[in-house]
Each structure stands twice: as structure tokens, then as C-alpha cells.
Design an enzyme around this catalytic site. Sequence first.
Site, PDB file in Angstrom:
ATOM      1  NE  ARG A  58      -3.022   0.539   3.288  1.00  0.00           N
ATOM      2  CZ  ARG A  58      -2.329   0.689   4.426  1.00  0.00           C
ATOM      3  NH1 ARG A  58      -1.466   1.695   4.560  1.00  0.00           N
ATOM      4  NH2 ARG A  58      -2.471  -0.175   5.403  1.00  0.00           N
ATOM      5  CE1 TYR A 111     -14.015  12.093 -16.712  1.00  0.00           C
ATOM      6  CE2 TYR A 111     -13.650  12.114 -14.349  1.00  0.00           C
ATOM      7  CZ  TYR A 111     -14.077  11.464 -15.485  1.00  0.00           C
ATOM      8  OH  TYR A 111     -14.553  10.191 -15.391  1.00  0.00           O
ATOM      9  CG  ASP A 183      -6.624  16.568 -15.622  1.00  0.00           C
ATOM     10  OD1 ASP A 183      -5.986  15.935 -16.489  1.00  0.00           O
ATOM     11  OD2 ASP A 183      -7.679  16.147 -15.115  1.00  0.00           O
ATOM     12  CE  LYS A 208     -10.029   8.728 -18.981  1.00  0.00           C
ATOM     13  NZ  LYS A 208     -10.291  10.051 -18.427  1.00  0.00           N
TER      14      LYS A 208
HETATM   15  C1  LIG Z   1     -10.827  10.484 -17.185  1.00  0.00           C
HETATM   16  C2  LIG Z   1     -10.312  11.763 -16.666  1.00  0.00           C
HETATM   17  C3  LIG Z   1     -10.062  11.931 -15.296  1.00  0.00           C
HETATM   18  C4  LIG Z   1     -10.389  10.867 -14.270  1.00  0.00           C
HETATM   19  O1  LIG Z   1      -9.603   9.743 -14.452  1.00  0.00           O
HETATM   20  P1  LIG Z   1     -10.063   8.250 -14.020  1.00  0.00           P
HETATM   21  O2  LIG Z   1      -8.859   7.449 -14.307  1.00  0.00           O
HETATM   22  O3  LIG Z   1     -11.255   7.901 -14.871  1.00  0.00           O
HETATM   23  O4  LIG Z   1     -10.421   8.313 -12.571  1.00  0.00           O
HETATM   24  C5  LIG Z   1      -9.541  13.136 -14.896  1.00  0.00           C
HETATM   25  N1  LIG Z   1      -9.261  14.122 -15.769  1.00  0.00           N
HETATM   26  C6  LIG Z   1      -9.500  13.995 -17.091  1.00  0.00           C
HETATM   27  C7  LIG Z   1      -9.175  15.119 -18.009  1.00  0.00           C
HETATM   28  C8  LIG Z   1     -10.026  12.809 -17.580  1.00  0.00           C
HETATM   29  O5  LIG Z   1     -10.274  12.688 -18.895  1.00  0.00           O
END
Ligand SMILES: *Cc1c(COP(=O)(O)O)cnc(C)c1O
Length: 392
Positions: A58, A111, A183, A208
Site C-alpha cells: 500500500r 472532467y 490536469d 487514457k
Molecule cells: C478520465 C479523466 C479523469 C479521471 O480519471 P479516471 O482514471 O477515470 O479516474 C480526470 N481528468 C481527465 C481530463 C479525464 O479525462
Amino acid sequence: MATSLKSEIAPHLAFETRALHAGAAPDPVTGAILTPIYQSTTYVQEAVGVHKGYTYSRTANPTVAALEGRLAALEGAEHAACFATGLAATAALALSLLDAGERAIVSDVVYGGTVRLFQQVLARFSVQAEFVDTSSASHLASALQRPARLVFVETPANPTLKLTDIALVSRLAREAGAVVAVDSTLLTPALQRPLELGADVVLHSTTKFIEGHNATLGGALITRSAELHEKFAFLRNTLGAIQSPFNAWLTLQGVKTLPLRMERHAANALRVARFLEGHPRVVRLLYPGLPSFPQHELARKQQGSGGAILAFEVEGGVEAGIRAMNRVRLCALAENLGAAETIITHPASMTHAAVPAEQRLATGITDGLIRLSVGLEEPDDIIEDLRQALAA
Ligand SMILES: *Cc1c(COP(=O)(O)O)cnc(C)c1O
């Protein structure tokens, strides 16, 4: 935590080379070229307090550490912490930095899960989030008149692709004493490196493009600050939000082709965007790589290309948009983006359903907006699929 590639070598290697080698080296015991999946909860200690840097998975895991070394090297950073999901990384970032009564400034287009976290969870603990149009220097400057601990920017923003000038925001926020987190999920370090532009933290949903194959969920927080990294690692251990070794291993393989994939994704997206722009039934098209995009100049300056995501609306509004999405055959109608397969998404009912309707509409996320994550298929096949789906 220790990673096997000597970190003094990595910065001198080209990005493509780091994508393959940073963070990993042949296994010292067997010579295995791939870092093994260390599927182990615990690590036997030689004596009380005497161990090799790992105690419990962890807290840290060698396979996850290899991925962290690679992602840090790709962003030009010293530190990375990998999380179970992108949202787990966002939660750890916010909980690391914000005390009750403190305030965060968040891009008004982000998001949907990020909005839900701030509005439906952190608000209960008196953490305030103000959603601001961070693409506007004057809006941001006026928001920074009041104390803010964190400025959280998403650029390009999901799903309208609105851009924020990272260098400008970083300068304004630094003057105001706020930490800047970006992000950068939609572009990855292959196309945008926020730390080089002055940001303090980069956040990724590795789910992604970074993993890129629709196979894993994951997240990462990457920084040059040892102090911030320590906070993130502490929160990750406390929340129990570390990435699994198997997901880290798959992501280590996926990231090897990141530079190649992003180049092709973006080239395919440009082809598809040009097709949509010329289609008589498309009434609004958002793609940063086209001169018609309102912030095309900033896109040229800040990102390596237009990226792989575009958004559009068709004549006839919501019903016509839904009809088109229901008619695709090759594109997958799904939530997610950034995979090898082309994915078509209806943000209003899928990824951004948690955002209150007025907030969505005020920021251009209309009920008819269609998001397309352009994959690695031959672009003519994607275009053909869209052509038949859009045929009245
Ligand atoms: C998908 C996404 C997230 C969240 O990510 P997860 O892996 O689905 O929790 C955050 N920011 C952006 C821009 C995203 O496309």
C-alpha cells in the site's frame, strides 16, 4: 523510492528513448527485460527495520515504482506517485493541500468527476472551490484577489477543449502564493509538459492515452518538489489509493509507444476534424489544431499539436446528435478517451452527467455536444463511419 535506471542518465536521453527505458532496467536476478509484476503484499525484512526500501504494497511497490520513474522522466520531474485512478490522484492532491476553510480555484470546464469531488464531497469539509474561466487572465487575476491555496487547471479542458495559458496562470498563481496543478490528461507529456511552463504539479489519468489500450485505470501526480511529493505519498498510503502492480505493469508497456501513438492520434484527428468542418450538417466544431479554433494561436504555442480529441454539434440539436451517435458502427459509443480505438461520447449524459445542468450549459457543454477521441484506425475508415452516421 529507488528505481533501477540511474536517474543521472535519463534526462540526457531523448523523449522517445525515455518512454522505453526510464525507470526500468533488466531484472538483476534473472535478466528479464521487463520489470516483473511484483505481486506481493509484503517484503521480508532481514532484521527489524532492515529492508530494501519496500515494506508493504500500500506504501510502495517495485513495479509501481518503475512506472513512477518513467512518468517522472517523461515530464522532466524528479517525483511521481501513481494512483488507482485519475480521480484518486485528484482526491489525494486536494486532500494534501486544502484544509477546512481554504479555497481552490478550478477551471470552469473540467472532467465531470472533478466537479463532483469538489462540489459533493470536499464542500462537506468546508473546502471551497470556485470555478473560474482560467482561459481569461482578468477572470483569474480577480479570483486570485482572495486567498487561494490551489489553482487547478485542466487544459485542454474535457470536453470543449478550452485552453488555459499554463505559463501565465503559473506566474499569476505564484505571485498570489498558490500551488498550480495542471490536469494534462488530454495531451500527455508527448505533447505538453506543464512543469517546463512553470506549473508545480501535473496530474494524469493514465487510464487514457498513457496506458492507451482501454485495459487499465490509473492516475499519477508528478512534481519537482520533494515536499509536495511527500504529501502525496502520505495521502496515498493513508487513503489506500495506490495503483495495482498489474495495472502499473500494463501501463509500463503501453507508455513505450506513447510518442508514436500521440503523433498518429493527432494526425488522424486533424484529418477527421477537417472532414467534420466541411460537413454540411456539422454546425459547431472544436479542435485546437484547426485555425477556426478560437485559441488556435495558444494551441500552437503551448502544445505539440492539436491533440486527438475533438467535439462537435450537428444541425438539429440534441435529437440529431443522439441519432448520429446511435448510428456509428466502427466508433465505439462509450465513456473513455485516449485509447487505440476511436470512442464517441455524449458528455451531457455520460462523462459530465454529475455537473449541474446550468453549470454545463454556461460553459458550452450543450446537450447536443458530441466528443470524439480519434483512435489509430485508418482515418478514412473513421471518416466513412461518421459520414454514414451523419447521413440524414
Ligand atoms: C478520465 C479523466 C479523469 C479521471 O480519471 P479516471 O482514471 O477515470 O479516474 C480526470 N481528468 C481527465 C481530463 C479525464 O479525462
